[in-house]
Design an enzyme around this catalytic site. Structure first.
Site, mmCIF file in Angstrom:
data_model
loop_
_atom_site.group_PDB
_atom_site.id
_atom_site.type_symbol
_atom_site.label_atom_id
_atom_site.label_comp_id
_atom_site.label_asym_id
_atom_site.label_seq_id
_atom_site.Cartn_x
_atom_site.Cartn_y
_atom_site.Cartn_z
ATOM 1 N N GLY A 37 0.803 -1.223 0.000
ATOM 2 C CA GLY A 37 0.000 0.000 0.000
ATOM 3 C C GLY A 37 0.832 1.267 0.000
ATOM 4 O O GLY A 37 0.479 2.257 -0.633
ATOM 5 N N TYR A 94 10.914 -8.076 16.368
ATOM 6 C CA TYR A 94 9.696 -8.129 15.549
ATOM 7 C C TYR A 94 8.669 -9.088 16.143
ATOM 8 O O TYR A 94 7.569 -8.679 16.540
ATOM 9 C CB TYR A 94 10.048 -8.510 14.098
ATOM 10 C CG TYR A 94 8.824 -8.570 13.215
ATOM 11 C CD1 TYR A 94 8.175 -7.393 12.819
ATOM 12 C CD2 TYR A 94 8.279 -9.789 12.825
ATOM 13 C CE1 TYR A 94 7.028 -7.430 12.048
ATOM 14 C CE2 TYR A 94 7.126 -9.836 12.047
ATOM 15 C CZ TYR A 94 6.509 -8.659 11.666
ATOM 16 O OH TYR A 94 5.356 -8.699 10.918
ATOM 17 N N ASP A 508 10.317 36.551 36.371
ATOM 18 C CA ASP A 508 9.209 35.824 36.991
ATOM 19 C C ASP A 508 9.829 34.703 37.836
ATOM 20 O O ASP A 508 11.006 34.341 37.647
ATOM 21 C CB ASP A 508 8.312 35.270 35.865
ATOM 22 C CG ASP A 508 7.361 34.215 36.369
ATOM 23 O OD1 ASP A 508 6.681 34.474 37.373
ATOM 24 O OD2 ASP A 508 7.298 33.121 35.771
ATOM 25 N N TYR A 509 9.051 34.114 38.749
ATOM 26 C CA TYR A 509 9.653 33.095 39.626
ATOM 27 C C TYR A 509 9.277 31.669 39.184
ATOM 28 O O TYR A 509 10.055 30.996 38.526
ATOM 29 C CB TYR A 509 9.248 33.373 41.088
ATOM 30 C CG TYR A 509 9.941 32.442 42.048
ATOM 31 C CD1 TYR A 509 11.315 32.566 42.270
ATOM 32 C CD2 TYR A 509 9.249 31.435 42.697
ATOM 33 C CE1 TYR A 509 11.981 31.691 43.118
ATOM 34 C CE2 TYR A 509 9.901 30.568 43.555
ATOM 35 C CZ TYR A 509 11.266 30.695 43.758
ATOM 36 O OH TYR A 509 11.915 29.831 44.583
ATOM 37 N N ASP A 510 8.024 31.230 39.477
ATOM 38 C CA ASP A 510 7.648 29.834 39.177
ATOM 39 C C ASP A 510 7.604 29.600 37.667
ATOM 40 O O ASP A 510 6.998 30.376 36.929
ATOM 41 C CB ASP A 510 6.268 29.513 39.747
ATOM 42 C CG ASP A 510 6.251 29.582 41.252
ATOM 43 O OD1 ASP A 510 6.489 28.562 41.887
ATOM 44 O OD2 ASP A 510 6.023 30.698 41.777
#
Ligand code: GDG
Length: 742
Positions: A37, A94, A508-510
């Site tokens: 296919g 396999y 910024d922190y977190d």
């Protein structure tokens, strides 16, 4: 129809098996193409793309045949690159891990699993071998499209990504992706998911499989995703639905050509004037052959006259015969066939014709053409091409009985759908089909034919490759995404910083300086971070600022001794370096009048959502759901936001939804408030750098002057110009800043 024309690009198809067979005759290798296919799917792209294949060439005795010669011949004549595997590797990778663990799990049949750790090791090793061969023999570039196929190669995308970070890697799963509850049972499930996530695009046959995959990402890896994409540290993975199909035109042509005359005659001889029911499958326990035969037997038992009027042909293609459960299945199926035929041995012809072999495609099409009914009843099937091939041949006649559990059922709603586990239901469906009026057969089949013709296998491959070619980093930047900080950009920023006399860092922190923890109070700054920030702060006029949504108390406890600038509770409390007291952005009498009621709403959601909790701050209140069931938590958060938005409609409040948090706050104060405070105090800086990771940091990015350097942590759209991928990258970047002035 999508159009793809790019002669610079190659399509590199990587699949377990190459589309060519090698056999040894008189001590010499003989090559025969075995176009499946995939070859058909890519045939219509031959003129626009060079195509190369990588895969296992099948069992070849390298004591007899010369590996280099085979390699050369496959390269030159078949554009193929072999990955030679030893017998033991084939057995373990396999037949072992792929087909005794992954195959049954993907098809919801864990009882067929037989797990052996050595098989997993071989699976890993063979995936590595594929990666090595791909990189060494084909040497893909960023222009190429690498298309990896199926469950045998789930680790390969990440192995390739590791070496080629910007490669276009597509992965298509031909099996179903089961519910996360089932996939959880796979040993090494994390590695498998992470392996597939190395792709740029992952394709599934149905939306249901995509949904299960996303759920597995969330439940197994804790990774949140969008419907059609998932953001990882270093790249975005697109997800998509691409139902595979047939080459409908080619099948129609064959069905009307003289090439099949001889075969048609043979099929008619088998029919002998009876109605023909056709079933075609690899002999696999997922295909539901035994239950199907039981269903047919029930039909005959209910209607004995059918024993002479019907003929059921079951083509069973030998498959994976090295695996014991496949051999047991063969015995079981053959016993059932004998059982039925013995019961009706007085008929002129046996009602079941069982063929344990593979037949030519011409013969197959002849069976499809002569069949009054196709009985396709897999217990579970990724797509099932037999169903679509039958429709492609019949066009406006015949009846398709189709299992609810085949991927094809999502598209072929006009079939007679059936629960394949229930032989009585199969007998019912057969009765229904046998009694169906010609006009109804025609109505149903024509509707299905239109779909199978429009969405054929060429459409499948083109749409997948088209989407894959749109996933490159370049395309994403042109869609307004942030630019990754590479070494050149990093040097440019550091150069500006070095020259500055009064630089300001807004951090910024977190999620920026520290990773998220399940309990917020556990995210304390470590010594290394504190030292690094302190050193930067003391260096030639640099001011460090922590700009956070956290409560003032946390920040005082962790950083109180340090002479930094602080903005806490999303800008409610600000204290600049050197100041004795905290400045409150809101007058005292403005304590929000909605606070208690919001808290009550939160409490109700806490009771209904195990694991969630409330965090109270002075003028804002947050509902955290990072510890809840991830899917339920997200649903509840959505519900909560709707409730809050209604309740707060005319009140001075803002509802925000962030990473596992819903927060209500007073409007107008936010992380950008520190910039207003700076202006109030007439402070001046000649360099500003702002770094943050979530939507609340967007207020800061908007508030800083245009020439400030803004960096978002992680993927996703943002007002920030640049991107660092994770906390550790921010920390490394801070070390460079530290080094720049010292
Ligand atoms: C996997 C997934 C998914 C069968 N017998 C003969 C023969 N065939 C051809 C059919 C059809 C193909 O084999 C079978 O395809 P299916 O889709 O039915 O099933 P799997 O082999 O299990 O395939 C499946 C598929 O991958 C593609 O993504 O649909 O769900 O399990 O094309 O025509 N061909 C010839 N002789 C035979 O005897 N020539």
């Amino acid at each position: 129809m999508v159009s793809l024309t790019n002669n610079d690009k190659r399509i590199i198809v990587v699949a377990n098996r190459l589309p060519v067979n090698i056999s040894i005759k008189d001590d010499k290798p003989v090559y025969s193409p075995s176009p499946g296919g995939l070859v058909t799917a890519l045939s219509s792209l031959k003129d626009s793309y060079k195509q190369e294949w990588l895969g296992w060439p099948g069992e070849v005795d390298l004591d007899i045949a010369n590996a280099n010669e085979i390699k050369e011949k496959l390269n030159n004549d078949f554009n193929s690159h072999p990955v030679f595997l030893t017998k033991q590797q084939v057995n373990r990778y396999y037949f072992g891990f792929s087909n005794k663990v992954l195959w049954p799990i993907m098809h919801y049949l864990p009882s067929h699993c037989d797990y052996d750790e050595r098989d997993w090791k071989a699976y890993k090793k063979v995936n590595e071998l594929f990666a090595e061969n791909l990189l060494k023999e084909i040497k893909p570039s960023e222009n190429d499209l690498i298309w990896i196929h199926d469950y045998q190669l789930m680790l390969l995308p990440a192995l390739v990504r590791e070496k080629l970070p910007n490669a276009n890697i597509g992965f298509f799963l031909h099996t179903p992706f089961p519910s996360a509850e089932v996939f959880r049972a796979v040993p090494y499930r994390d590695e498998l998911l992470k392996g597939v996530l190395g792709s740029s695009l992952i394709g599934f046959h149905t939306f249901g499989y995509l949904r299960h995959f996303r759920s597995a990402l969330l439940r197994i890896l804790g990774l949140n995703s969008e419907i059609y994409s998932a953001d990882l540290e270093n790249h975005t993975v697109k997800l998509g639905v691409y139902p595979i199909s047939t080459d409908t035109n080619q099948i129609q042509e064959l069905a009307h050509s003289t090439k099949i005359e001889q075969n048609l005659k043979q099929v008619k001889q088998i029919k002998r004037g009876r109605k023909l029911i056709i079933s075609v499958d690899r002999l696999d326990y997922t295909k539901g052959i035994s239950r199907r035969l039981k269903g047919f037997k029930k039909l005959l038992d209910r209607n004995p006259k059918y024993a002479s009027e019907l003929c059921m042909v079951q083509i069973a293609v030998p498959s994976r015969t090295k695996i014991a459960s496949y051999r047991r299945l063969k015995d079981e199926v053959e016993d059932l066939v004998v059982d039925i035929n013995e019961k009706y041995e007085n008929e002129k012809e046996p009602p079941v014709i069982y063929m344990y072999k593979s037949v030519s495609f011409e013969k197959l099409v002849s069976f499809y053409k002569q069949a009054d009914i196709a009985l396709v009843t897999p217990l579970c099937d990724g797509m099932n091409l037999v169903a679509k091939e039958y429709v492609a041949v019949q066009k406006d006649k015949g009846v398709l009985i189709l299992s609810e559990f085949a991927g094809a059922a999502a598209e072929l709603g006009e079939s007679v759908t059936v629960n394949p586990w229930n032989p009585d239901a199969i007998a019912d469906a057969l009765e229904h089909a046998l009694g169906m009026m010609p006009w109804e057969k025609s109505r149903r089949m024509s509707a299905m034919f239109t779909k199978v013709k429009r969405n054929d296998v060429h459409y499948w491959s083109k749409s997948f490759l088209m989407d894959l070619s749109k996933t490159s980093e370049k395309d994403q930047h042109s869609n307004g995404e942030t630019i990754p900080v590479n070494s050149q950009i990093s040097d440019e920023i550091l150069e500006k910083y070095k020259k500055a006399k009064s630089p300001l860092l807004l951090l910024d922190y977190d999620g920026t300086l520290v990773n998220f923890t399940s309990v917020p109070m556990n995210a304390k700054p470590d010594k290394n971070l504190l030292n690094s920030l302190e050193e930067i702060n003391n260096c030639n006029g640099t001011e460090v600022s922590i700009v956070t949504g956290r409560a003032k108390g946390d920040i005082v406890e962790w950083f109180g001794d340090l002479n930094f600038n602080f903005s806490t509770e999303h800008g409610l409390w600000i204290k600049m370096a050197g100041e004795q007291n905290w400045h409150k952005t809101l007058p005292d009498d403005q304590h929000p009048n909605w606070y208690e009621e919001v808290k009550e709403i939160y409490s109700q959601f806490c009771r209904a959502t195990p694991g969630s909790f409330i965090e109270e701050k002075e003028t804002s209140i947050a509902w955290h759901y990072r510890l809840t069931d991830p899917e339920f938590g997200t649903l509840q958060a959505r519900e909560l936001v709707v409730n809050l938005t209604n309740f707060l409609a005319n009140k001075p409040a803002e509802v925000m939804q962030g990473k596992s948090i819903v927060e209500v706050r007073v409007p107008g104060i936010n992380k950008g408030s520190i910039i207003s405070r700076i202006q109030q105090l007439d402070k001046e800086y000649d360099f500003m750098l702002a770094i943050g990771d979530d939507f609340t940091d967007e207020d800061l990015f908007s508030a800083v002057p245009e020439d400030a350097v803004t960096i978002k942590v992680g993927k996703g759209s943002s007002k920030a110009k640049y991107r660092l991928n994770k906390v550790s990258d921010v920390r490394n970047f801070l070390h460079k800043i530290q080094a720049a002035k010292s």
